[in-house]
Design an enzyme around this catalytic site. Sequence first.
Site, PDB file in Angstrom:
ATOM      1  N   PRO A 123     -38.931  33.145  41.403  1.00  0.00           N
ATOM      2  CA  PRO A 123     -38.435  34.124  40.430  1.00  0.00           C
ATOM      3  C   PRO A 123     -36.949  34.408  40.622  1.00  0.00           C
ATOM      4  O   PRO A 123     -36.410  34.274  41.714  1.00  0.00           O
ATOM      5  CB  PRO A 123     -39.271  35.381  40.745  1.00  0.00           C
ATOM      6  CG  PRO A 123     -40.435  34.885  41.537  1.00  0.00           C
ATOM      7  CD  PRO A 123     -39.931  33.706  42.308  1.00  0.00           C
ATOM      8  N   CYS A 124     -36.296  34.809  39.552  1.00  0.00           N
ATOM      9  CA  CYS A 124     -34.878  35.181  39.606  1.00  0.00           C
ATOM     10  C   CYS A 124     -34.791  36.667  39.943  1.00  0.00           C
ATOM     11  O   CYS A 124     -35.252  37.509  39.175  1.00  0.00           O
ATOM     12  CB  CYS A 124     -34.205  34.896  38.269  1.00  0.00           C
ATOM     13  SG  CYS A 124     -32.456  35.338  38.187  1.00  0.00           S
ATOM     14  N   GLN A 125     -34.217  36.996  41.100  1.00  0.00           N
ATOM     15  CA  GLN A 125     -34.106  38.384  41.539  1.00  0.00           C
ATOM     16  C   GLN A 125     -32.690  38.675  42.033  1.00  0.00           C
ATOM     17  O   GLN A 125     -32.033  37.799  42.591  1.00  0.00           O
ATOM     18  CB  GLN A 125     -35.084  38.663  42.690  1.00  0.00           C
ATOM     19  CG  GLN A 125     -36.549  38.537  42.331  1.00  0.00           C
ATOM     20  CD  GLN A 125     -37.425  38.718  43.567  1.00  0.00           C
ATOM     21  OE1 GLN A 125     -37.431  37.880  44.451  1.00  0.00           O
ATOM     22  NE2 GLN A 125     -38.136  39.823  43.626  1.00  0.00           N
TER      23      GLN A 125
END
Length: 317
Positions: free
Chosen positions: A70-72
Amino acid sequence: MYKTIDLFSGIGGIRLGFEKYGCTNVFSSEWDKYARQVYEANFGEKPFGDINGIDPSDIPDHDILLAGFPCQPFSIAGKGLGFEDTRGTLFFNIAEILKTKQPKAFLLENVKRLTTHDSGRTFRIVLETLKQLGYTVYFKVLNTLDFGLPQKRERIYIVGFSDNIPFYFPEPINQYRPLGELLENDRDVEPSYFLSDTLKQKRLAALKKAPPTPSIWHENIGGNVSALPYSCALRAGGSYNYLVVNGVRRLTGREMLRLQGFPDDFEINIPYSQVRKVAGNSVSVPVIEATRKICSLLFPARSNKKGNWIYWRQDDA
C-alpha cells in the site's frame, strides 16, 4: 528452481505470473479475508494474515520477494530519507524482511501516485531505503494497455538485485486484445447486472459522441460520460460502479478478472461486491509475466570462453 514469497498478495496475481515460469512460492501474506479465500481456492494454501504478526526471521528463505504494498506516508520526523523513516508503515515490513532474509531480488508494485505522493518524498524514502539495504534498484511506470489487455492501468514497478546486475524493463508491445474477446454475451449475463432504463438513458444523453462497439462507459464524478474501446483502471472503491459495458450493464466478476489477465479457470468463490474489490486491488498478470527476466538474471546463465559470466539482457528477449 527459484523460491518466492508473496506479500500483500491479494488474490495472487504476482505469484501467478511468476509460477508460469517455474518459480515455487514458499510463503504468502494477505489480511483481507475475501482475498485470502480466493487465494486458497486457487493455490491450495491460505495466506498468513497481518504481516505485522510474523517475525521476519520465521519467513522461509527465498530468492525473490514479491509485494504489491500500500501507498502510505512516512513520518515527518524522519530526516535521513532512509530505513528509519519507514517505521510504522507496511513498507517497513518489506524492508525488515529484505534486511533479515537478504533475497537475491525483489519486485514491488504500487500505484503510480507513489512517485508523487507527499511531493515525491515517499518515493525517495522507498528508493533510498532499498539502496541502503544493498540493492541495485530500477523502477518504471508500466501501463496494462501496453501489454495486451484492454485496460488503461498505470502502476509503478520497482525491481532490485543484491548484485550489481543490469536490468531493462520490458518494452511495450503496443497492442491489446479487442475488448469484445473478453466480454461475455449479454444473453448469458444475469438480469441483475443490467441497468434500469432511466440510468441507461441518462448516460446515453451525457455522451458527447456516438460510442464505439463494444465499449466500456465511464462516468466521472462530474457526471461526464466517455465510451472507450478499453476499460479505465479497475478500482476497489465505489467509483467502480461507473464502469458500464456498452452503457447497459455492469461488468461481471469473470470479465473483471479477464481485464486483469486471469485465466477463466481461476476460481471465484466470493460475493460480487467483493470480487469488484479484489479485482480492483489486483495486479495485471501479463505485466508481471513481462518482468520474468528477473529469474534469468538471478543466476549466471552461462560463461564465455574467458570464464566471465554472461547475464540475460534486453536484446536477448
